[in-house]
Design an enzyme around this catalytic site. Structure first.
Site, mmCIF file in Angstrom:
data_model
loop_
_atom_site.group_PDB
_atom_site.id
_atom_site.type_symbol
_atom_site.label_atom_id
_atom_site.label_comp_id
_atom_site.label_asym_id
_atom_site.label_seq_id
_atom_site.Cartn_x
_atom_site.Cartn_y
_atom_site.Cartn_z
ATOM 1 C CB SER A 19 -0.898 -0.015 1.243
ATOM 2 O OG SER A 19 -1.450 1.266 1.419
ATOM 3 C CG HIS A 44 -3.919 -1.531 -1.355
ATOM 4 N ND1 HIS A 44 -5.050 -2.313 -1.510
ATOM 5 C CD2 HIS A 44 -4.247 -0.614 -0.403
ATOM 6 C CE1 HIS A 44 -6.002 -1.899 -0.691
ATOM 7 N NE2 HIS A 44 -5.550 -0.857 -0.016
ATOM 8 C CG ASP A 46 -5.046 2.735 0.780
ATOM 9 O OD1 ASP A 46 -5.989 1.923 0.688
ATOM 10 O OD2 ASP A 46 -3.956 2.454 1.322
ATOM 11 C CG HIS A 78 -9.203 0.335 -0.445
ATOM 12 N ND1 HIS A 78 -8.591 0.232 0.791
ATOM 13 C CD2 HIS A 78 -10.543 0.311 -0.202
ATOM 14 C CE1 HIS A 78 -9.524 0.156 1.722
ATOM 15 N NE2 HIS A 78 -10.711 0.209 1.161
ATOM 16 C CG MET A 149 -11.715 -1.748 5.485
ATOM 17 S SD MET A 149 -10.172 -1.546 4.595
ATOM 18 C CE MET A 149 -9.220 -0.514 5.722
ATOM 19 C CG ASP A 184 -6.176 -2.342 3.499
ATOM 20 O OD1 ASP A 184 -5.027 -2.106 3.909
ATOM 21 O OD2 ASP A 184 -6.849 -1.543 2.796
HETATM 22 C C1 DX5 Z 1 -6.372 2.598 5.312
HETATM 23 C C2 DX5 Z 1 -5.946 1.987 4.013
HETATM 24 C C3 DX5 Z 1 -4.903 0.919 4.194
HETATM 25 C C4 DX5 Z 1 -3.638 1.442 4.839
HETATM 26 C C5 DX5 Z 1 -2.933 0.341 5.556
HETATM 27 O O1 DX5 Z 1 -7.546 3.305 5.176
HETATM 28 O O2 DX5 Z 1 -7.011 1.406 3.329
HETATM 29 O O3 DX5 Z 1 -4.599 0.308 2.961
HETATM 30 O O4 DX5 Z 1 -2.784 2.020 3.904
HETATM 31 O O5 DX5 Z 1 -1.899 0.868 6.306
HETATM 32 P P1 DX5 Z 1 -1.132 -0.031 7.376
HETATM 33 O O6 DX5 Z 1 -0.654 -1.254 6.682
HETATM 34 O O7 DX5 Z 1 -0.032 0.865 7.851
HETATM 35 O O8 DX5 Z 1 -2.126 -0.328 8.462
HETATM 36 ZN ZN ZN Z 2 -6.465 0.153 1.573
#
Ligand code: DX5
Ligand code: ZN
Length: 233
Positions: A19, A44, A46, A78, A149, A184
């Site tokens: 991500s 990924h 975001d 996403h 999530m 995620d």
């Molecule tokens: C949060 C995003 C995630 C995020 C994950 O809203 O959808 O993809 O980037 O970050 P980490 O891996 O640091 O929890």
């Molecule tokens: Zn995400």
């Protein structure tokens, strides 16, 4: 794009997505490539609108630039935005391979899944920690991937919510062998084994990769001892 999409191409092995939310945005091309060189299977992206979630991040232009740099990489977008269907066409035109929308943000998830497929992307549906998985049932047979999530969406670097693993276990029993179960939020070397054991076969991670000094070591740690997924799921 859907025919060469690694979310649907067998064999079904666990996949690790980097991500880019936690990458250095000033060096994005290099950061994206480094994660892939380190063993990540896909990127990924975001997308946040400051409305569905409190943060603002990136849009189709980021996707287009990454596609230009990385013609063969699966780009997974996403959408954490209100009414994500407004952006399906622009992300498809920008080279997105896969489009995940939130069940909480759409009125007709089946129609949106069909629109996404019509644009030659695979479709995913995401569900927030507080949303019951029963909300997904009407759309489940229409998507290629379910994204659980394991944090409240909006920011990287939050703590993993282990209660979500119960949802993973129940969905893993329900999904078809050709559908992916992704997780995620807060996924790192310590939490990844439980995610894989609960039946998730796609892990998205930001801080665990971009917050580490050695991306390759971090991707390997996320993958852990996971091998080929056998059986139905
Ligand atoms: C949060 C995003 C995630 C995020 C994950 O809203 O959808 O993809 O980037 O970050 P980490 O891996 O640091 O929890
Ligand atoms: Zn995400």
């Amino acid at each position: 794009m859907a025919t060469t999409n690694i979310f649907t191409k067998p064999p079904r092995t666990p996949l690790i997505g980097a991500s880019i939310l936690a990458a250095d945005f000033a060096k994005m091309g290099r950061e994206a490539r480094s994660a892939l060189d380190a063993g990540a299977d896909f990127l990924h992206l975001d997308v946040m609108d400051g409305h569905f979630v409190p943060n603002l991040t990136m849009g189709p232009d980021m996707c287009r630039s990454l596609r230009r740099e990385l013609p063969d990489t699966l780009l997974d977008v996403h959408l954490m935005v209100t009414d994500p269907g407004r952006f399906a066409e622009s992300f498809a035109a920008a080279g997105a391979s896969h489009f995940t929308f939130h069940i909480e943000a759409v009125e007709d998830p089946v129609a949106l899944s069909e629109t996404i497929h019509g644009l030659d992307m695979t479709a995913g549906v995401a569900v927030n920690p507080s949303t019951d998985v029963s909300r997904l049932m009407p759309v489940l047979s229409h998507v290629d991937l379910v994204l659980l999530m394991s944090i409240n969406p909006g920011y990287a670097g939050q703590a993993f919510m282990p209660d979500v693993l119960a949802k993973a276990r129940s969905l893993a029993e329900t999904l078809r062998p050709d559908q992916r179960l992704a997780i995620d939020g807060g996924v790192n070397a310590l939490t990844a084994p439980a995610c894989l054991a609960a039946g998730c076969d796609v892990l998205a991670a930001a801080s665990a990769i971009y917050g580490s000094a050695d991306y390759a070591e971090s991707v390997a740690a996320l993958r852990g001892g996971a091998g080929l997924v056998t059986g139905t799921r």
